[in-house]
Scaffold this motif. Structure first.
Motif, PDB file in Angstrom:
ATOM      1  N   THR A  31      53.637  31.080 -44.530  1.00 58.24           N
ATOM      2  CA  THR A  31      52.250  31.432 -44.798  1.00 58.24           C
ATOM      3  C   THR A  31      52.009  32.868 -44.342  1.00 58.24           C
ATOM      4  OG1 THR A  31      51.439  30.686 -42.641  1.00 58.24           O
ATOM      5  CG2 THR A  31      51.551  29.041 -44.397  1.00 58.24           C
ATOM      6  N   TYR A  53      57.565  16.133 -36.282  1.00 58.41           N
ATOM      7  CA  TYR A  53      57.957  16.831 -37.504  1.00 58.41           C
ATOM      8  C   TYR A  53      59.025  16.053 -38.254  1.00 58.41           C
ATOM      9  CZ  TYR A  53      60.269  20.027 -40.646  1.00 58.41           C
ATOM     10  OH  TYR A  53      60.838  20.587 -41.753  1.00 58.41           O
ATOM     11  N   GLY A 108      56.018  21.267 -40.804  1.00 58.95           N
ATOM     12  CA  GLY A 108      55.028  20.195 -40.823  1.00 58.95           C
ATOM     13  C   GLY A 108      53.656  20.820 -40.941  1.00 58.95           C
ATOM     14  N   ASN A 109      52.824  20.610 -39.949  1.00 57.64           N
ATOM     15  CA  ASN A 109      51.500  21.232 -39.913  1.00 57.64           C
ATOM     16  C   ASN A 109      51.350  22.147 -38.701  1.00 57.64           C
ATOM     17  OD1 ASN A 109      50.497  20.094 -42.258  1.00 57.64           O
ATOM     18  ND2 ASN A 109      49.779  18.268 -41.215  1.00 57.64           N
ATOM     19  N   SER A 110      52.479  22.563 -38.120  1.00 50.05           N
ATOM     20  CA  SER A 110      52.424  23.373 -36.907  1.00 50.05           C
ATOM     21  C   SER A 110      53.118  24.709 -37.108  1.00 50.05           C
ATOM     22  CB  SER A 110      53.093  22.628 -35.745  1.00 50.05           C
ATOM     23  OG  SER A 110      52.441  21.410 -35.499  1.00 50.05           O
ATOM     24  N   LYS A 111      52.455  25.766 -36.673  1.00 54.73           N
ATOM     25  CA  LYS A 111      53.054  27.097 -36.728  1.00 54.73           C
ATOM     26  C   LYS A 111      54.177  27.168 -35.698  1.00 54.73           C
ATOM     27  CE  LYS A 111      48.618  29.169 -37.684  1.00 54.73           C
ATOM     28  NZ  LYS A 111      47.557  29.987 -37.097  1.00 54.73           N
ATOM     29  N   VAL A 147      55.653  27.657 -40.927  1.00 54.96           N
ATOM     30  CA  VAL A 147      54.991  26.414 -40.549  1.00 54.96           C
ATOM     31  C   VAL A 147      55.954  25.261 -40.796  1.00 54.96           C
ATOM     32  CG1 VAL A 147      53.068  24.859 -41.049  1.00 54.96           C
ATOM     33  CG2 VAL A 147      52.703  27.322 -41.099  1.00 54.96           C
ATOM     34  N   SER A 177      44.480  21.450 -43.194  1.00 53.41           N
ATOM     35  CA  SER A 177      45.930  21.457 -43.104  1.00 53.41           C
ATOM     36  C   SER A 177      46.440  22.888 -43.203  1.00 53.41           C
ATOM     37  CB  SER A 177      46.519  20.613 -44.230  1.00 53.41           C
ATOM     38  OG  SER A 177      47.912  20.767 -44.260  1.00 53.41           O
ATOM     39  N   LEU A 178      47.439  23.206 -42.364  1.00 52.86           N
ATOM     40  CA  LEU A 178      48.039  24.525 -42.445  1.00 52.86           C
ATOM     41  C   LEU A 178      48.999  24.615 -43.624  1.00 52.86           C
ATOM     42  CD1 LEU A 178      48.838  25.160 -38.703  1.00 52.86           C
ATOM     43  CD2 LEU A 178      47.043  26.187 -40.055  1.00 52.86           C
ATOM     44  N   ALA A 179      49.571  23.487 -44.003  1.00 55.51           N
ATOM     45  CA  ALA A 179      50.520  23.477 -45.111  1.00 55.51           C
ATOM     46  C   ALA A 179      49.743  23.373 -46.416  1.00 55.51           C
ATOM     47  CB  ALA A 179      51.473  22.305 -44.965  1.00 55.51           C
ATOM     48  N   GLN A 180      49.770  24.415 -47.200  1.00 57.17           N
ATOM     49  CA  GLN A 180      49.006  24.469 -48.428  1.00 57.17           C
ATOM     50  C   GLN A 180      49.929  24.340 -49.629  1.00 57.17           C
ATOM     51  OE1 GLN A 180      45.680  24.552 -48.355  1.00 57.17           O
ATOM     52  NE2 GLN A 180      45.730  24.609 -46.140  1.00 57.17           N
ATOM     53  N   GLN A 234      52.843  16.799 -32.485  1.00 55.11           N
ATOM     54  CA  GLN A 234      52.887  16.357 -33.875  1.00 55.11           C
ATOM     55  C   GLN A 234      54.348  16.160 -34.270  1.00 55.11           C
ATOM     56  OE1 GLN A 234      50.108  15.740 -35.741  1.00 55.11           O
ATOM     57  NE2 GLN A 234      48.990  16.199 -33.874  1.00 55.11           N
TER      58      GLN A 234
END
Length: 175
Positions: free
Chosen positions: A138, A88, A145-148, A143, A41-44, A86
């Motif tokens: 980040t 959002y 959702g999970n998309s840049k 980001v 996941s990109l979202a940390q 994806q």
């Protein structure tokens, strides 16, 4: 007593191949539970969330009455977005502006002039849309959702009676 007998068993009880397979399984289990790596996941967790504004440009949207779509954006002030297939969710529509349709006309002296498009019944419109929402910031950028979200990212806007693509032309992080 020999350590390794003629059939390849250690102390006459365990096969070398069985011990090798058990060792591989044990190493895999240790690798999964003790060294899991990234979650994908990109979202940390622990990443700061800040408000952002994203400018989108829509080119050549085929629509009969663009004023109705612009009025819908201005009254509802929300739209659903999809980034890289994806979903959002909803974001705020901050501003909508219809861009003039222009064409380039070559001149007799070899130069070109940008003039308003004279064609009637042109069912194509260009728009500049500003969306606002909260994004995780980040080290690689914002980001949603999970998309840049970066310049050039295609974003799909979806509502009750519209679904079209736009391209990001500016991202502003509000501090």
């Amino acid at each position: 007593m020999k350590i390794l007998d003629s059939q390849g068993r250690i102390f006459g009880k365990f096969s070398i191949l069985d011990l090798g397979a058990a060792l591989v399984i044990l190493l895999v289990i240790i690798g999964i539970f003790f060294f899991p790596g990234t979650s994908g996941s990109l979202a940390q967790v622990g990443v700061p969330t800040k408000p952002i504004e994203v400018d989108l440009v829509v080119r050549g949207l085929s629509i009969r009455q663009p004023q109705n779509l612009m009025k819908e954006f201005q009254t509802k002030k929300k739209t659903n977005i999809i980034i890289r297939n994806q979903p959002y969710g909803q974001v705020d529509v901050k501003a909508v502006k219809e861009l003039p349709r222009n064409i380039i006309i070559p001149q007799p002296d070899g130069t070109a002039k940008l003039l308003p498009d004279p064609r009637p019944d042109n069912f194509s419109t260009d728009m500049l849309i500003t969306l606002s929402g909260k994004a995780q910031i980040t080290k690689n950028g914002p980001v949603l959702g999970n998309s840049k979200v970066k310049v050039g990212t295609p974003i799909e806007l979806e509502g009750f009676d519209y679904n079209f693509n736009a391209s990001v032309i500016d991202v502003r992080i509000k501090y």
